[in-house]
Design a protein around this motif. Structure first.
Motif, short mmCIF file in Angstrom:
data_model
loop_
_atom_site.label_atom_id
_atom_site.label_comp_id
_atom_site.label_asym_id
_atom_site.label_seq_id
_atom_site.Cartn_x
_atom_site.Cartn_y
_atom_site.Cartn_z
N ARG A 81 74.07 52.74 9.39
CA ARG A 81 73.82 51.22 9.63
C ARG A 81 75.17 50.64 10.12
NH1 ARG A 81 70.40 47.01 8.96
NH2 ARG A 81 68.96 48.01 7.61
N LEU A 82 75.37 50.31 11.20
CA LEU A 82 76.78 49.80 11.91
C LEU A 82 76.83 48.29 11.80
CD1 LEU A 82 77.10 52.06 15.12
CD2 LEU A 82 77.78 52.50 12.79
N GLY A 83 75.50 47.67 11.54
CA GLY A 83 75.59 46.24 11.30
C GLY A 83 74.18 45.66 11.18
N ASP A 84 74.01 44.38 10.93
CA ASP A 84 72.54 44.22 10.51
C ASP A 84 71.58 44.43 11.49
OD1 ASP A 84 73.66 42.94 8.28
OD2 ASP A 84 73.85 40.82 9.05
N SER A 87 72.70 71.30 21.14
CA SER A 87 73.70 70.13 21.40
C SER A 87 73.68 69.36 20.00
CB SER A 87 73.18 69.30 22.58
OG SER A 87 71.90 68.88 22.20
N LYS A 88 74.79 68.64 19.97
CA LYS A 88 75.00 67.54 18.96
C LYS A 88 74.65 66.36 19.60
CE LYS A 88 77.38 70.25 15.59
NZ LYS A 88 78.58 70.41 14.74
N ARG A 89 73.90 65.53 19.11
CA ARG A 89 73.52 64.33 19.73
C ARG A 89 73.62 62.85 18.87
NH1 ARG A 89 70.18 64.75 24.18
NH2 ARG A 89 70.31 66.71 24.95
N CYS A 90 73.99 61.69 19.68
CA CYS A 90 74.29 60.77 18.68
C CYS A 90 73.50 59.52 19.82
CB CYS A 90 75.69 60.31 18.82
SG CYS A 90 76.18 58.52 18.52
N SER A 91 72.71 58.47 19.00
CA SER A 91 72.38 57.53 19.60
C SER A 91 72.64 56.16 18.85
CB SER A 91 70.88 57.57 19.78
OG SER A 91 70.30 58.85 20.55
N ILE A 92 72.74 55.05 19.66
CA ILE A 92 72.76 53.73 18.99
C ILE A 92 71.54 52.84 19.25
CG2 ILE A 92 74.18 51.73 18.66
CD1 ILE A 92 76.71 53.50 19.17
N TRP A 93 71.10 52.26 18.17
CA TRP A 93 69.99 51.66 18.40
C TRP A 93 70.26 50.24 18.03
CZ3 TRP A 93 65.04 53.06 20.11
CH2 TRP A 93 64.89 54.62 20.35
N THR A 94 69.91 49.20 18.74
CA THR A 94 70.17 47.72 18.34
C THR A 94 68.67 47.05 18.45
OG1 THR A 94 70.53 47.11 20.67
CG2 THR A 94 72.31 47.50 19.41
N MET A 95 68.72 45.82 17.56
CA MET A 95 67.57 44.98 17.25
C MET A 95 67.90 43.87 18.56
SD MET A 95 64.61 44.34 16.05
CE MET A 95 64.51 45.20 14.48
N ASN A 96 66.78 43.94 19.45
CA ASN A 96 66.69 43.11 20.76
C ASN A 96 65.27 42.29 20.61
OD1 ASN A 96 69.21 43.69 21.76
ND2 ASN A 96 68.44 45.41 22.63
N SER A 97 64.97 40.98 20.30
CA SER A 97 64.02 40.23 20.45
C SER A 97 62.99 40.82 19.45
CB SER A 97 63.31 40.40 21.85
OG SER A 97 64.22 39.65 22.73
N GLY A 98 63.37 41.26 18.50
CA GLY A 98 62.41 41.75 17.22
C GLY A 98 62.04 43.43 17.48
N ASN A 99 62.96 44.15 18.50
CA ASN A 99 62.36 45.31 18.63
C ASN A 99 63.60 46.14 18.68
OD1 ASN A 99 59.50 45.14 19.04
ND2 ASN A 99 60.06 43.90 21.18
#
Length: 122
Positions: A71-74, A96-108
């Motif tokens: 978790r990077l933030g709320d 490969s080694k992989r990295c993704s960042i997911w953010t909450m946008n409009s409830g999704n």
């Protein structure tokens, strides 16, 4: 955190599926408008390139493990993992080694960043 861990892994793996990758509608929902990907060759591209490229691409088989969700933030989560990709016609898979960042946008949850770095077989 365990439930969030499962949700983010499920979303990441949903993007592995050829049915998801070939659907501009699904990609539109899952990929953030400000999305950035750094490809294996170091090239950078955004959502419009993903929406143009993936639906017409012959999707590779992707197997992943060693997930780490942080978790990077709320409303921001990073997922790290190892992946093995096998493209049709290739004799050897790529690792490969992989990295993704997911953010909450409009409830999704939406992916806003992805990078895959080639590595030695594991």
């Amino acid at each position: 955190m365990e439930d969030l861990h499962s949700v983010i892994i499920a979303l990441e793996e949903y993007l592995f599926r050829s049915s998801t990758r070939s659907s501009a509608v699904e990609l539109q929902k899952l990929i953030a408008d400000d999305f950035i990907e750094i490809g294996a060759a170091g090239n950078q591209f955004g959502k419009s390139e993903v929406l143009t490229r993936l639906p017409g691409e012959d999707a590779p088989e992707i197997a992943a493990d060693s997930y780490e969700v942080r978790r990077l933030g709320d409303e921001c989560v990073q997922i790290l993992y190892r992946a093995i990709l096998k493209k049709r016609g290739d004799t050897e898979p790529s690792y490969s080694k992989r990295c993704s960042i997911w953010t909450m946008n409009s409830g999704n949850w939406q992916m806003c960043y992805h990078q895959g770095t080639p590595c030695h077989p594991f």
